[in-house]
Design a protein around this motif. Structure first.
Motif, mmCIF file in Angstrom:
data_model
loop_
_atom_site.group_PDB
_atom_site.id
_atom_site.type_symbol
_atom_site.label_atom_id
_atom_site.label_comp_id
_atom_site.label_asym_id
_atom_site.label_seq_id
_atom_site.Cartn_x
_atom_site.Cartn_y
_atom_site.Cartn_z
ATOM 1 N N ALA A 23 0.828 -1.208 0.000
ATOM 2 C CA ALA A 23 0.000 0.000 0.000
ATOM 3 C C ALA A 23 0.864 1.260 0.000
ATOM 4 O O ALA A 23 0.579 2.233 -0.708
ATOM 5 C CB ALA A 23 -0.928 -0.005 1.213
ATOM 6 N N ALA A 24 1.938 1.246 0.796
ATOM 7 C CA ALA A 24 2.856 2.392 0.804
ATOM 8 C C ALA A 24 3.548 2.531 -0.538
ATOM 9 O O ALA A 24 3.798 3.654 -1.010
ATOM 10 C CB ALA A 24 3.882 2.214 1.924
ATOM 11 N N SER A 25 3.853 1.403 -1.169
ATOM 12 C CA SER A 25 4.492 1.441 -2.485
ATOM 13 C C SER A 25 3.615 2.150 -3.500
ATOM 14 O O SER A 25 4.088 2.995 -4.272
ATOM 15 C CB SER A 25 4.789 0.008 -2.948
ATOM 16 N N ARG A 26 2.313 1.832 -3.495
ATOM 17 C CA ARG A 26 1.384 2.484 -4.428
ATOM 18 C C ARG A 26 1.240 3.961 -4.127
ATOM 19 O O ARG A 26 1.201 4.797 -5.037
ATOM 20 C CB ARG A 26 0.030 1.788 -4.373
ATOM 21 N N ALA A 27 1.136 4.301 -2.854
ATOM 22 C CA ALA A 27 0.927 5.700 -2.473
ATOM 23 C C ALA A 27 2.151 6.569 -2.752
ATOM 24 O O ALA A 27 2.024 7.730 -3.158
ATOM 25 C CB ALA A 27 0.546 5.789 -0.994
ATOM 26 N N LEU A 28 3.346 6.020 -2.534
ATOM 27 C CA LEU A 28 4.574 6.793 -2.664
ATOM 28 C C LEU A 28 5.239 6.628 -4.030
ATOM 29 O O LEU A 28 6.233 7.307 -4.313
ATOM 30 C CB LEU A 28 5.568 6.375 -1.576
ATOM 31 N N ASP A 29 4.719 5.691 -4.845
ATOM 32 C CA ASP A 29 5.299 5.386 -6.149
ATOM 33 C C ASP A 29 6.755 4.944 -5.997
ATOM 34 O O ASP A 29 7.645 5.392 -6.719
ATOM 35 C CB ASP A 29 5.204 6.606 -7.088
ATOM 36 N N LEU A 35 11.305 0.054 -0.145
ATOM 37 C CA LEU A 35 10.759 0.310 1.187
ATOM 38 C C LEU A 35 11.221 -0.747 2.182
ATOM 39 O O LEU A 35 11.604 -0.429 3.311
ATOM 40 C CB LEU A 35 9.236 0.336 1.123
ATOM 41 N N SER A 36 11.190 -2.009 1.763
ATOM 42 C CA SER A 36 11.614 -3.091 2.645
ATOM 43 C C SER A 36 13.086 -2.950 3.026
ATOM 44 O O SER A 36 13.462 -3.131 4.191
ATOM 45 C CB SER A 36 11.373 -4.430 1.963
#
Length: 298
Positions: A23-29, A35-36
């Motif tokens: 979800a963070a990946s989609r929001a932050l592109d 992120l991991s």
């Protein structure tokens, strides 16, 4: 502290805020691997585990919870600084965190605020859908939109509009049970209870002369979701007490009909709730104004 670590702290806070790496990946592109890796490197630098990772969900460790609060405060301060600059130039910008029940989010917030985001493209709506009342402080909610009656005196509530409720049922249910002619008849009917209400099986009804009658019904089912309650009513599970905005389409389509039109349910309200009094950020003021105009068309 190195600037790269500040970035990793920010990314960690965003992962927690959005509830998952994907979800963070989609929001932050940003790629989930980025992120991991950032969170893993942060844990190595700190020498502690911040997150419990499973294939289905993330959860914070005890120290991770405390660390997240500090990282979140850092992010909030940075966002506030950006918004301060934007406001100095008359621009409405930044992330506006709004909490509302699902029916209010879909029927009111989205159509009311979508034009505002088109006019101010740097304004980002972050709508947190929750059918229960959330802790605005811990979740850093800027604005909560609530319908019904305000009971929490620690919050600051501004009434945006009256809330009109209607008593409805499906044609099939009324064909089976008959059409009630007066409030006394209702004791023979079942109601789909809204558990957010203090007395979900009690119907207070008032006529044009001001006579108030309270009728007790038997619950056929119960829920805290307006959307589910509406579906249950359409399926013929009983009478339902619902906001008019939530059933307008079903009434027009004939899936539901109103009952006892000469009697009214007591009025409630739609409220904009904030944590503090005084001058609110420009984004909050603009949202409240847009909601007021949408709910009270000229």
């Amino acid at each position: 502290m190195h600037f790269d670590q500040l970035r990793r702290m920010a990314l960690f806070a965003q992962v927690v805020r959005y509830g998952s790496f994907s979800a963070a990946s989609r929001a932050l592109d940003l790629a989930t691997s980025v992120l991991s890796a950032a969170v893993s490197q942060l844990e190595i630098e700190l020498g502690v585990r911040l997150l419990h990772r499973t294939t289905r969900r993330l959860s914070l460790t005890e120290v991770g919870q405390e660390y997240y609060q500090q990282c979140q405060s850092m992010l909030a301060a940075a966002e506030a600084a950006q918004e301060l600059i934007a406001e100095s130039s008359g621009e409405i910008a930044g992330r506006l965190r709004i909490s509302a029940a699902s029916d209010v989010a879909e029927s009111i917030i989205l159509p009311a605020l979508q034009p505002l985001t088109r006019t101010h493209p740097k304004l980002v709506l972050d709508i947190q859908v929750a059918d229960n009342i959330v802790d605005m402080a811990s979740q850093q909610i800027d604005l909560s939109i609530r319908s019904g009656w305000m009971r929490d005196s620690s919050l600051v509530a501004r009434k945006l509009s009256d809330l009109h409720e209607v008593l409805v049922a499906s044609p099939a249910y009324l064909k089976q049970s008959g059409i009630p002619q007066n409030p006394e008849d209702l004791s023979q009917y079942q109601i789909i209870a809204m558990t957010r209400l203090t007395d979900p099986t009690i119907l207070p009804l008032k006529n044009a002369d001001g006579l108030l009658i309270k009728v007790s019904l038997t619950a056929s089912a119960m829920t805290d979701s307006v959307r589910l309650l509406t579906h249950m009513a359409v399926q013929g599970m009983g009478l339902a007490r619902l906001p008019s905005y939530a059933v307008s389409q079903d009434l027009r389509a004939g899936r539901l009909v109103t009952v006892l039109d000469n009697w009214q349910l007591p009025g409630a309200g739609i409220f904009a709730v904030t944590l503090k009094r005084g001058l609110q950020p420009q984004k909050v003021r603009a949202a409240i104004e847009a909601l007021t105009q949408y709910l009270n068309p000229a």
